[in-house]
Write a protein that holds these residues in place. Sequence first.
Motif, PDB file in Angstrom:
ATOM      1  N   LEU A 590       0.837  -1.195   0.000  1.00  0.00           N
ATOM      2  CA  LEU A 590       0.000   0.000   0.000  1.00  0.00           C
ATOM      3  C   LEU A 590       0.873   1.246   0.000  1.00  0.00           C
ATOM      4  O   LEU A 590       0.553   2.242  -0.656  1.00  0.00           O
ATOM      5  CB  LEU A 590      -0.917  -0.017   1.228  1.00  0.00           C
ATOM      6  CG  LEU A 590      -1.744   1.247   1.496  1.00  0.00           C
ATOM      7  CD1 LEU A 590      -2.681   1.535   0.330  1.00  0.00           C
ATOM      8  CD2 LEU A 590      -2.519   1.092   2.808  1.00  0.00           C
ATOM      9  N   ILE A 607      -9.738  -0.954   0.435  1.00  0.00           N
ATOM     10  CA  ILE A 607      -8.542  -1.380   1.173  1.00  0.00           C
ATOM     11  C   ILE A 607      -8.741  -1.169   2.668  1.00  0.00           C
ATOM     12  O   ILE A 607      -8.344  -2.010   3.488  1.00  0.00           O
ATOM     13  CB  ILE A 607      -7.308  -0.606   0.661  1.00  0.00           C
ATOM     14  CG1 ILE A 607      -6.930  -1.081  -0.753  1.00  0.00           C
ATOM     15  CG2 ILE A 607      -6.120  -0.784   1.613  1.00  0.00           C
ATOM     16  CD1 ILE A 607      -5.890  -0.218  -1.435  1.00  0.00           C
ATOM     17  N   LEU A 638      -1.046  -5.747  -1.815  1.00  0.00           N
ATOM     18  CA  LEU A 638      -2.174  -5.725  -2.747  1.00  0.00           C
ATOM     19  C   LEU A 638      -1.974  -6.761  -3.838  1.00  0.00           C
ATOM     20  O   LEU A 638      -0.902  -6.850  -4.447  1.00  0.00           O
ATOM     21  CB  LEU A 638      -2.310  -4.327  -3.371  1.00  0.00           C
ATOM     22  CG  LEU A 638      -2.399  -3.154  -2.376  1.00  0.00           C
ATOM     23  CD1 LEU A 638      -2.447  -1.839  -3.125  1.00  0.00           C
ATOM     24  CD2 LEU A 638      -3.601  -3.304  -1.464  1.00  0.00           C
ATOM     25  N   PRO A 644      -6.618  -6.021  -0.496  1.00  0.00           N
ATOM     26  CA  PRO A 644      -5.557  -5.904   0.526  1.00  0.00           C
ATOM     27  C   PRO A 644      -5.366  -7.194   1.312  1.00  0.00           C
ATOM     28  O   PRO A 644      -6.322  -7.929   1.583  1.00  0.00           O
ATOM     29  CB  PRO A 644      -6.089  -4.796   1.428  1.00  0.00           C
ATOM     30  CG  PRO A 644      -7.572  -4.951   1.351  1.00  0.00           C
ATOM     31  CD  PRO A 644      -7.871  -5.395  -0.062  1.00  0.00           C
TER      32      PRO A 644
END
Length: 796
Positions: A590, A607, A638, A644
């Motif tokens: 991320l 996410i 990811l 996620p």
Amino acid sequence: MHLSYLFFLHFIILNYCPFITSVTYSSTNVLTQGSSISVESQDHLVSPNGLFTVGFHQIGQNAYFFAIWFSERMADGSHTFVWMANRDELVNGKRSKFCLSKSGNLVLTDAGNRIWMSNTKSTFSLQLQLLDSGNLVLKELGKNTYIWESFSFPTNTILPNQLFTKDTILVSSRSLTNFSSGFYSFYFDNDNIIRIVYNSDEITSVYWPKPWLLTLQAGRSPFNNSRYAFLDSLGRFISTDNYTFATSDNGLALQRRMTLDVDGNVRVYTLKNRKWIVSSQTISKPCLIHGSCGQNSLCTYSLNSERRCTCLHGYEAKNHSDISFGCKPTFDLNGDREKYDFLRLPYTEFYGFDSLYMEGVTFKVCKEACLNDTSCKAFQYTFNQVIMTFKCYLKTLLFNGHTVDTPFTTYIKLPKNNVSAFNLKATNQSELNCSSSIIKLERTYVGKSENGSLKFILWFSIILGVTEATCFVFFYYITRQSSIATTQSYLAIATGFRRFTYDEIIKVSNNFIHEIGRGGSAVVYKGILPDGRLVAIKRLHEASQGEAEFLAEMSTIGRINHKNLIETYGYCAERKHRILVYEYMENGSLAHNLRAKKLDWQMRFDIAIGAAKGLAYLHEECLEWVLHCDVKPHNILLDDDYNPKVADFGLSKLFHQGVIDNSIFSRIRGTRGYMAPEWVYNLPITSKVDVYSYGIVVLEMITGRDPTWDQGSNDNKRVDQKTLVSWVREKVDEPGKNLTNAQILDILDPTMKDEYEDNQMKTLLKVALQCVEENKDVRPTMSEVVKILLNLEMDY
């Protein structure tokens, strides 16, 4: 195929050490670029004064390490080593080389496989030289500055005038004949104090200086920033924390060394008549060194017999060839309390691990408390003359047992039959302790001329007994190995989780060539399994855990399964190697995607939900309670569809459900900028520390600013996480009231100003600010966060 393999191996070695030449350095101390030292030729570098030698040294059958040693043999014919490159990974006696490559890298290879490297490079001409001081240095020709030096990477020894700094550490050897890394470390701690720590598979414990003393009481000073120490040529040790001493023979001497020995004591040795004489030692009473005899054992010491380790009654050695592994019980403490009694050990004390402390209680109360507690292994009962009252300590672990001069008594908990057997044994020994009264009797039935048949039967019985014993040992070993293999196979079939060998990891990672990430505790490489699956291979730095603790955590990780948690395929725990193998995530972390501005509003909102689900599972749905302790964008990965998955969740801390014990957190965990106030103020650590970190991550996704972003203040100082939270709160005024578009746009990441969904934005911001409340009790749980966000998602 065999010839092809040899050709390929030769090609690899040439790439690492181009134009390798086999040279003999028996009369020189320099290795030039493109040259090498091979194990077969037994080439060496010798210091100009002849005191030191560096090269391959045999340590076992077909086992060598590359080391520096004193050239002169000791009186017993042995060499004394002062530095080793590969103490934990020995090389073969054939096709192993140490070379200085054309690029300036020092490389140690074991039949073509890289074992050790200096990770240096230079465009100038270099040479490797062994100095008179015993320092192996890599330097540019004509210059006195060093690109690399062995003095900066000591093993268990420092030499006179060798600088010991905050970046160096001494690690003891495993035994007098096993030079691999042992249990003890000598190092500068974060408070600028030199300490010695015992670190085994089960226990980590600082024992010098005495941990119950304040720094100034121990004669140390934390008020220094340089953190360095050294042993000078006169035998004086000087440290910036005020720890100093002089050897008993202080003054100019031919050769000295300061070594962290296998027993956890730091000693200075002086060479006299080809023998090392102890001229100083840090700890005068060896039995006070933690872990010297392992758990459930007793250490005794005298000047005549030195240190001796014995298992407590009712316990047996875990490893009969090495008592430092400690002892294990031959009984179970989980039975009815009526089955147990106590064995009195006067003048005996065990360090720490007190589950209960009581003052002013009677002996009976203390005894009953231990009987009622299944985790209690012993209790200590003593009279304190200072406060004039009795003290009671319940022990959950019998560690570092030793005799004391004070009237301190320990009562160890044993089955009643063990206690009675000990008392009977003691009585019998006292009755037979009269050697002058023992009379040797001749066996009248054995004649001078023995019968031949009797002789044959005797020898036949001995041979048969030995054969049966050998078969039994062999059968036990085979069945035990088979049982271990069966367990491993069952785990792999049931969960897809398996244990890899280090050789398999080498093949899967293509010898750790493709690095995809690096952090403070590990390096991550890309690899491919035999079935074609891409994997990330996380290679942890020097093992901070013992194998037993690591395997226990792996067994829990192997059972964790959630779509928002990274899937772990297996692990490797071989020698000092600690490696994790988990699924490869194509879109990275991320953090990377936020920096690259690749995520739109809906991706960020999804996410936030997915990460919350993963953390909620860890906190409330696992078989064990898992605290992540390091939630940050770098640990949220990811996949192809930007779903996620929380990573690095297994090696922080595992608990049984409902058990909270803040004392097991021996140090602050996490990353600056994402850490909850509890860490700083030494408050109880709960799952709310992860909630706080999650809130910071959400604020980071909303604002596009990380916790340490520079807002351009006049003093040009970077702001911390509290300033980020305060800044957001100031912009939104009162979070409970409706936000205006102007307020939202003021804090929103500029890349999303035209695409965010108003209601989602306001709800997510409100949740984030609740998560970063100073008071942990005000923060929601992760399951409550999930519920809020999912209810909002259902409205759309």
